[in-house]
Structure formats: structure tokens, C-alpha cells
Scaffold this motif. Structure first.
Motif, PDB file in Angstrom:
ATOM      1  N   GLU A 155       2.380  -6.838   2.785  1.00 54.20           N
ATOM      2  CA  GLU A 155       3.512  -6.050   2.299  1.00 54.20           C
ATOM      3  C   GLU A 155       3.235  -5.303   0.992  1.00 54.20           C
ATOM      4  OE1 GLU A 155       6.814  -8.639   1.861  1.00 54.20           O
ATOM      5  OE2 GLU A 155       7.923  -7.578   3.409  1.00 54.20           O
ATOM      6  N   ARG A 156       2.544  -5.973   0.113  1.00 58.43           N
ATOM      7  CA  ARG A 156       2.304  -5.405  -1.210  1.00 58.43           C
ATOM      8  C   ARG A 156       1.498  -4.090  -1.125  1.00 58.43           C
ATOM      9  NH1 ARG A 156       3.183  -5.788  -7.046  1.00 58.43           N
ATOM     10  NH2 ARG A 156       1.672  -4.265  -7.692  1.00 58.43           N
ATOM     11  N   SER A 157       0.726  -3.929  -0.043  1.00 57.96           N
ATOM     12  CA  SER A 157      -0.097  -2.723   0.138  1.00 57.96           C
ATOM     13  C   SER A 157       0.723  -1.454  -0.002  1.00 57.96           C
ATOM     14  CB  SER A 157      -0.738  -2.701   1.524  1.00 57.96           C
ATOM     15  OG  SER A 157      -1.563  -3.794   1.680  1.00 57.96           O
ATOM     16  N   ILE A 158       1.890  -1.452   0.654  1.00 59.76           N
ATOM     17  CA  ILE A 158       2.745  -0.267   0.655  1.00 59.76           C
ATOM     18  C   ILE A 158       3.118   0.131  -0.774  1.00 59.76           C
ATOM     19  CG2 ILE A 158       5.053   0.573   1.296  1.00 59.76           C
ATOM     20  CD1 ILE A 158       3.376   0.355   3.722  1.00 59.76           C
ATOM     21  N   GLY A 162       2.222   3.589  -2.658  1.00 57.28           N
ATOM     22  CA  GLY A 162       3.275   4.471  -3.183  1.00 57.28           C
ATOM     23  C   GLY A 162       3.093   4.754  -4.669  1.00 57.28           C
ATOM     24  N   THR A 163       2.860   3.709  -5.448  1.00 59.86           N
ATOM     25  CA  THR A 163       2.734   3.902  -6.902  1.00 59.86           C
ATOM     26  C   THR A 163       1.420   4.614  -7.250  1.00 59.86           C
ATOM     27  OG1 THR A 163       1.925   1.626  -7.015  1.00 59.86           O
ATOM     28  CG2 THR A 163       4.207   1.976  -7.615  1.00 59.86           C
ATOM     29  N   CYS A 164       0.358   4.309  -6.512  1.00 58.63           N
ATOM     30  CA  CYS A 164      -0.933   4.975  -6.776  1.00 58.63           C
ATOM     31  C   CYS A 164      -0.830   6.474  -6.465  1.00 58.63           C
ATOM     32  CB  CYS A 164      -2.025   4.309  -5.929  1.00 58.63           C
ATOM     33  SG  CYS A 164      -3.639   5.082  -6.086  1.00 58.63           S
ATOM     34  N   LYS A 358       8.787   4.191   2.281  1.00 57.61           N
ATOM     35  CA  LYS A 358       8.548   2.764   2.523  1.00 57.61           C
ATOM     36  C   LYS A 358       8.469   1.991   1.201  1.00 57.61           C
ATOM     37  CE  LYS A 358       5.286   3.687   5.788  1.00 57.61           C
ATOM     38  NZ  LYS A 358       4.117   3.393   6.633  1.00 57.61           N
ATOM     39  N   THR A 359       7.936   2.654   0.154  1.00 57.27           N
ATOM     40  CA  THR A 359       7.849   1.978  -1.151  1.00 57.27           C
ATOM     41  C   THR A 359       9.249   1.712  -1.700  1.00 57.27           C
ATOM     42  OG1 THR A 359       5.787   3.131  -1.571  1.00 57.27           O
ATOM     43  CG2 THR A 359       6.830   2.110  -3.470  1.00 57.27           C
ATOM     44  N   ILE A 360      10.119   2.723  -1.563  1.00 57.14           N
ATOM     45  CA  ILE A 360      11.504   2.560  -2.026  1.00 57.14           C
ATOM     46  C   ILE A 360      12.163   1.396  -1.278  1.00 57.14           C
ATOM     47  CG2 ILE A 360      13.794   3.661  -1.947  1.00 57.14           C
ATOM     48  CD1 ILE A 360      12.046   4.703  -4.173  1.00 57.14           C
ATOM     49  N   ASN A 361      11.931   1.331   0.028  1.00 53.95           N
ATOM     50  CA  ASN A 361      12.498   0.228   0.814  1.00 53.95           C
ATOM     51  C   ASN A 361      11.958  -1.120   0.332  1.00 53.95           C
ATOM     52  OD1 ASN A 361      14.004   1.922   2.330  1.00 53.95           O
ATOM     53  ND2 ASN A 361      12.542   2.063   4.019  1.00 53.95           N
ATOM     54  N   TYR A 362      10.646  -1.126   0.064  1.00 53.11           N
ATOM     55  CA  TYR A 362      10.006  -2.365  -0.390  1.00 53.11           C
ATOM     56  C   TYR A 362      10.644  -2.825  -1.712  1.00 53.11           C
ATOM     57  CZ  TYR A 362       6.430  -5.456  -2.374  1.00 53.11           C
ATOM     58  OH  TYR A 362       5.771  -6.514  -2.950  1.00 53.11           O
ATOM     59  N   ILE A 380      14.134  12.369  -0.722  1.00 47.29           N
ATOM     60  CA  ILE A 380      12.739  12.132  -1.088  1.00 47.29           C
ATOM     61  C   ILE A 380      12.480  12.419  -2.563  1.00 47.29           C
ATOM     62  CG2 ILE A 380      11.743  14.406  -0.465  1.00 47.29           C
ATOM     63  CD1 ILE A 380      10.315  11.052   0.580  1.00 47.29           C
ATOM     64  N   GLU A 381      13.196  13.407  -3.113  1.00 42.09           N
ATOM     65  CA  GLU A 381      12.988  13.726  -4.523  1.00 42.09           C
ATOM     66  C   GLU A 381      13.436  12.577  -5.419  1.00 42.09           C
ATOM     67  OE1 GLU A 381      14.378  17.488  -6.175  1.00 42.09           O
ATOM     68  OE2 GLU A 381      13.241  18.405  -4.526  1.00 42.09           O
ATOM     69  N   GLU A 382      14.581  12.017  -5.040  1.00 40.95           N
ATOM     70  CA  GLU A 382      15.064  10.860  -5.800  1.00 40.95           C
ATOM     71  C   GLU A 382      14.123   9.688  -5.607  1.00 40.95           C
ATOM     72  OE1 GLU A 382      19.534  10.083  -5.648  1.00 40.95           O
ATOM     73  OE2 GLU A 382      19.156  11.625  -4.130  1.00 40.95           O
ATOM     74  N   ALA A 383      13.615   9.590  -4.374  1.00 29.27           N
ATOM     75  CA  ALA A 383      12.688   8.494  -4.071  1.00 29.27           C
ATOM     76  C   ALA A 383      11.471   8.598  -4.971  1.00 29.27           C
ATOM     77  CB  ALA A 383      12.268   8.567  -2.604  1.00 29.27           C
ATOM     78  N   PHE A 384      10.921   9.802  -5.103  1.00 29.42           N
ATOM     79  CA  PHE A 384       9.744  10.020  -5.939  1.00 29.42           C
ATOM     80  C   PHE A 384      10.036   9.552  -7.361  1.00 29.42           C
ATOM     81  CE2 PHE A 384       6.844  12.618  -8.506  1.00 29.42           C
ATOM     82  CZ  PHE A 384       5.654  12.440  -7.817  1.00 29.42           C
ATOM     83  N   ARG A 385      11.261   9.885  -7.836  1.00 22.87           N
ATOM     84  CA  ARG A 385      11.644   9.533  -9.198  1.00 22.87           C
ATOM     85  C   ARG A 385      11.767   8.013  -9.344  1.00 22.87           C
ATOM     86  NH1 ARG A 385      16.783  12.107  -9.913  1.00 22.87           N
ATOM     87  NH2 ARG A 385      17.542  10.039  -9.357  1.00 22.87           N
TER      88      ARG A 385
END
Ligand SMILES: Nc1nc2c(ncn2[C@@H]2O[C@H](COP(=O)(O)OP(=O)(O)OP(=O)(O)O)[C@@H](O)[C@H]2O)c(=O)[nH]1
Ligand SMILES: [Mg+2]
Length: 391
Positions: A155-158, A162-164, A358-362, A380-385
Motif C-alpha cells: 500500500e505504501r508504494s502508492i 504520488g509524493t515523489c 490514489k494517493t489522496i485516497n490512501y 485533480i488540482e485540489e488533489a495535487f495541492r
């Protein structure tokens, strides 16, 4: 174009090792220095020991976070990867400036697997450090996306991916995306698969880096694709591919090169090679999303002609309709015709956007598990933020 390569973590280190091999090949086979220096940066002594072609001294194989991790990696926590890269970044700068040939370098390429801990965290931090330190040289990233099975089982992979991806996009001049899943060979051991993938990932850079560095006049193209063209092309999300078709070394008796059939066959071979390159792009993407693109044709001098180049330009323009296209010819190969394609400044990537979602969900699930509030569905823009940055 001459590159300084920095591989972070195990994946980055191994691909950097493959670049060291490429550098040796360009020197031996063509008398060209396309790779000025190759460094591997890791928190894991065993990973650094496993490399083959990168210099084995401490300035080429750089251990970071030794005290914090005891030389055993960061166990997938990329915030620790980022932290130790910040603390020990000066070791990397020292390693880079230790080589006398550093001044020749046109750009940096920092490489890592996004799903791990060390590389995923260290890549954006070192990229930022290089950008601050060497302001006039672009810093590119090459990020490897995980296999599908890793996303399911780890799970941590996602979250790491996302952060990378977000952090790299914020600092790097361009980010080459490589999808491990695209290169997988079934019924082959994981070790062999990785070695093969690493070779395939690095191969498209061979002609691309050599073309502008040729000094033997007969190998200099009529339109040379040099470091300037490449730098002008690379921006944002980027993919690369290479396609090759064999051509007979010796023409059969009576086969006339000027005959119209011969000419058509030649042009078809060019398009075939380009189709292959596009089919083998490092990440599946929509060519219409590219705002910049380039191609390099490498072929025996006698096979190079204007019609072929015109045809290839028209073909690429027909699929990358929104892109400014740069191109070059490199009269080098014997017995084959190769086309390298780069699609860059991609306005969108389905795969990247999926990782952000998926990162936001995680993050939401983790918060809920910890008793926090669940995030509602966001754009998606908010997700990026909302995705934490490692910087
Ligand atoms: N293409 C390719 N992918 C690799 C290789 N080694 C690992 N990976 C991928 O990289 C990701 C894991 O990253 P690693 O580089 O092993 O992790 P690391 O940076 O060393 O971080 P830690 O071990 O957690 O400290 C996974 O998605 C792997 O599938 C490799 O040699 N080639
Ligand atoms: Mg590791």
C-alpha cells in the motif's frame, strides 16, 4: 549531449550502472564521451556493493544517512529518504565536483524508483540541491513507476509514488516517466526482468546523446540534433522510445537504389522504425498531449535522404498534432535504421493523474484509520495541492 548521472536508491543505482555501461560503450565504439560522471547514492551498503560499472570509491558510491539507518535502507519511508538526502547532500556535491571533467556536463539526470523509500525521497531533494548549486545546467529526472502487483501488495508504494511525482514535477526541468509494467516479460525471473528493463530504459539515450558529440565529419548529420535541441525540447512530463529495423548490408545484384521501389521501401522502413519507437515509449501516453517532441534518425549514410526525413516529420506531426517538433539525422549505423522519439511537455498523463487520485485516497483511508476526518471527493488540482511535498 553530455550527462552527469545520479542514481538514487537501488532502482536508480542500477539504472545509473547501466548508464555507466552506456558511457563506456560510446567511448569504445565511437570515441565519444557522452556520460561525464555516474554516481550512486543510497542508504543501503549492500545495494551499493551490488553495482558493477560505477566507480567503487566513496565519491562515486555515496552512502547517505549512515548513522540514521545503519546502512540498511529506509524501509520504504520516503520522508526519511528525503531527510537523509538533505542532511548528506553535500557528499553528493563533493562527488560531483571531484571529477575534473565536470565542466563538460550539459545537464544532470537524477534517477530513482518512485515506489521505494530512499530513491523516491532523495530524488526531489537532490534535484533541488543541484538546481540551486548549478544554476545554468538543467536537472532532469528519470522516475520508474512500480509493477502493478506492487501497488496491490504494498500500500505504501502508492503514497511514495504520488509524493515523489509531485515533488519532482515541482523542481525538475523535465521528468522522464518509465513504467516498469510496460516492459515485463512473463515467465522470466524478476532479476532477469529488471536487468532487461534497465537495459531497455537506457538504450534510447545511446544515439540521442552521441549525435551532437560526433567529431568525425562523415558521421556528422546534415541536421545535427545537439544538446541545445534536446534542452529546448525537454519540459515537464516526458517519455522516450526507440525503434529499429534491420536493413540489408549488401544490396542484391541488380537492386537499384534509385529505383522507385527501393525508395518507397526505404521510406517505409523509416516509418516502421518510428512506429516501433512510439509503440515502445517508456510510458503509454497520448501523443496529442505533447507540446514538444523530437526525433532522431540514425541510419547508414547511403540510406539517409530528404524524402525519408520529410516522411518521418509528417508522420510524427500527424500524431503529435500540438507539438513543436525538432529533428535530426545521424549517419552512423550499419545494417539498421533506428528512430529515437521523445514526447515532452505532456499536458496530461492518465497514469500520473491516477497516482495522484490514489494517493489522496490512501491519505484519506490512513486518516480514517487513525480516527481523522475523511476527505470528500476532490478535483485533480485540489488533489495535487493536498499531496504532501517532500521538499
Ligand atoms: N526498472 C527497475 N526497477 C527496479 C529495480 N530495482 C527496484 N525497482 C523498482 O523500484 C521500486 C523500489 O525501489 P527501490 O529502488 O528498490 O527502493 P530504494 O530507493 O532502494 O528504497 P528503500 O530500499 O526503501 O530504502 C519498485 O517499484 C521496484 O519494482 C531495477 O533494477 N530496475
Ligand atoms: Mg533499497
Amino acid at each position: 549531449m553530455k550527462l552527469t548521472i545520479i542514481g538514487c536508491g537501488q532502482c536508480g543505482g542500477r539504472i545509473a550502472d547501466e548508464f555507466a555501461l552506456l558511457g563506456r560503450a560510446t567511448r569504445v565504439q565511437r570515441g565519444i564521451d557522452a556520460v561525464t560522471n555516474v554516481l550512486a547514492v543510497n542508504t543501503d551498503i549492500a545495494d551499493l556493493s551490488g553495482l558493477s560499472h560505477i566507480g567503487s570509491d566513496y565519491q562515486h558510491r555515496i552512502l547517505i544517512g549512515g548513522q540514521k539507518t545503519g546502512g540498511h535502507g529506509v524501509g520504504k519511508i520516503n520522508e526519511i529518504g528525503a531527510e537523509v538526502a538533505r542532511e548528506d547532500g553535500d557528499k553528493v556535491i563533493e562527488g560531483i565536483s571531484a571529477t575534473q571533467r565536470f565542466f563538460e556536463t550539459d545537464a544532470f539526470l537524477v534517477i530513482a524508483g518512485a515506489a521505494g523509500g530512499t530513491g523516491s525521497g532523495a530524488l526531489p531533494v537532490l534535484t533541488q540541491l543541484l538546481k540551486e548549486r548549478y544554476m545554468h545546467r538543467p536537472v532532469y529526472n528519470l522516475i520508474v513507476l512500480p509493477f502493478k502487483h506492487e501497488e496491490i501488495t504494498e500500500e505504501r508504494s502508492i503514497y511514495n509514488v504520488g509524493t515523489c511525482l509531485k515533488s519532482a514535477y515541482l523542481v525538475a526541468d523535465a521528468v522522464f516517466l518509465v513504467d516498469n509494467q510496460r516492459y515485463i516479460t512473463k515467465n522470466m525471473s524478476i532479476r532477469k526482468n529488471l536487468a532487461k528493463i534497465n537495459h531497455l530504459v537506457v538504450k534510447p539515450f545511446y544515439n540521442l546523446l552521441c549525435a551532437g558529440e560526433e567529431i568525425t565529419s562523415k558521421y556528422v548529420g546534415s541536421r545535427v540534433l545537439d544538446a541545445g535541441d534536446i534542452i529546448q525540447t525537454l519540459a515537464g512530463w516526458t517519455v522516450i522510445g526507440y525503434g529499429e529495423v534491420r536493413i540489408p548490408r549488401i544490396r542484391l545484384l541488380g537492386e537499384d537504389k534509385l529505383h522507385f521501389r527501393g525508395k518507397i521501401a526505404e521510406t517505409q522502413k523509416g516509418v516502421q522504425a518510428m512506429e516501433k519507437a512510439i509503440g515502445e515509449l517508456s510510458l503509454k501516453c497520448n501523443a496529442t498531449d505533447a507540446r514538444r517532441a523530437l526525433y532522431l534518425l540514425t541510419a547508414p549514410p547511403e540510406e539517409m535522404n530528404m524524402d525519408l526525413i520529410k516522411e518521418l516529420s509528417a508522420y510524427l506531426k500527424s500524431i503529435a498534432t500540438e507539438a513543436i517538433i525538432r529533428s535530426g539525422d545521424y549517419p552512423r549505423e550499419k545494417g539498421s535504421l533506428g528512430v529515437t522519439v521523445v514526447l515532452s511537455d505532456l499536458v496530461s498523463s492518465r497514469k500520473v493523474m491516477a497516482y495522484f487520485t490514489k494517493t489522496i485516497n490512501y491519505i484519506a483511508i490512513t486518516k480514517r484509520r487513525q480516527g481523522g476526518v475523511e476527505h470528500e471527493h476532490r478535483g485533480i488540482e485540489e488533489a495535487f495541492r493536498d499531496i504532501p511535498s517532500l521538499l
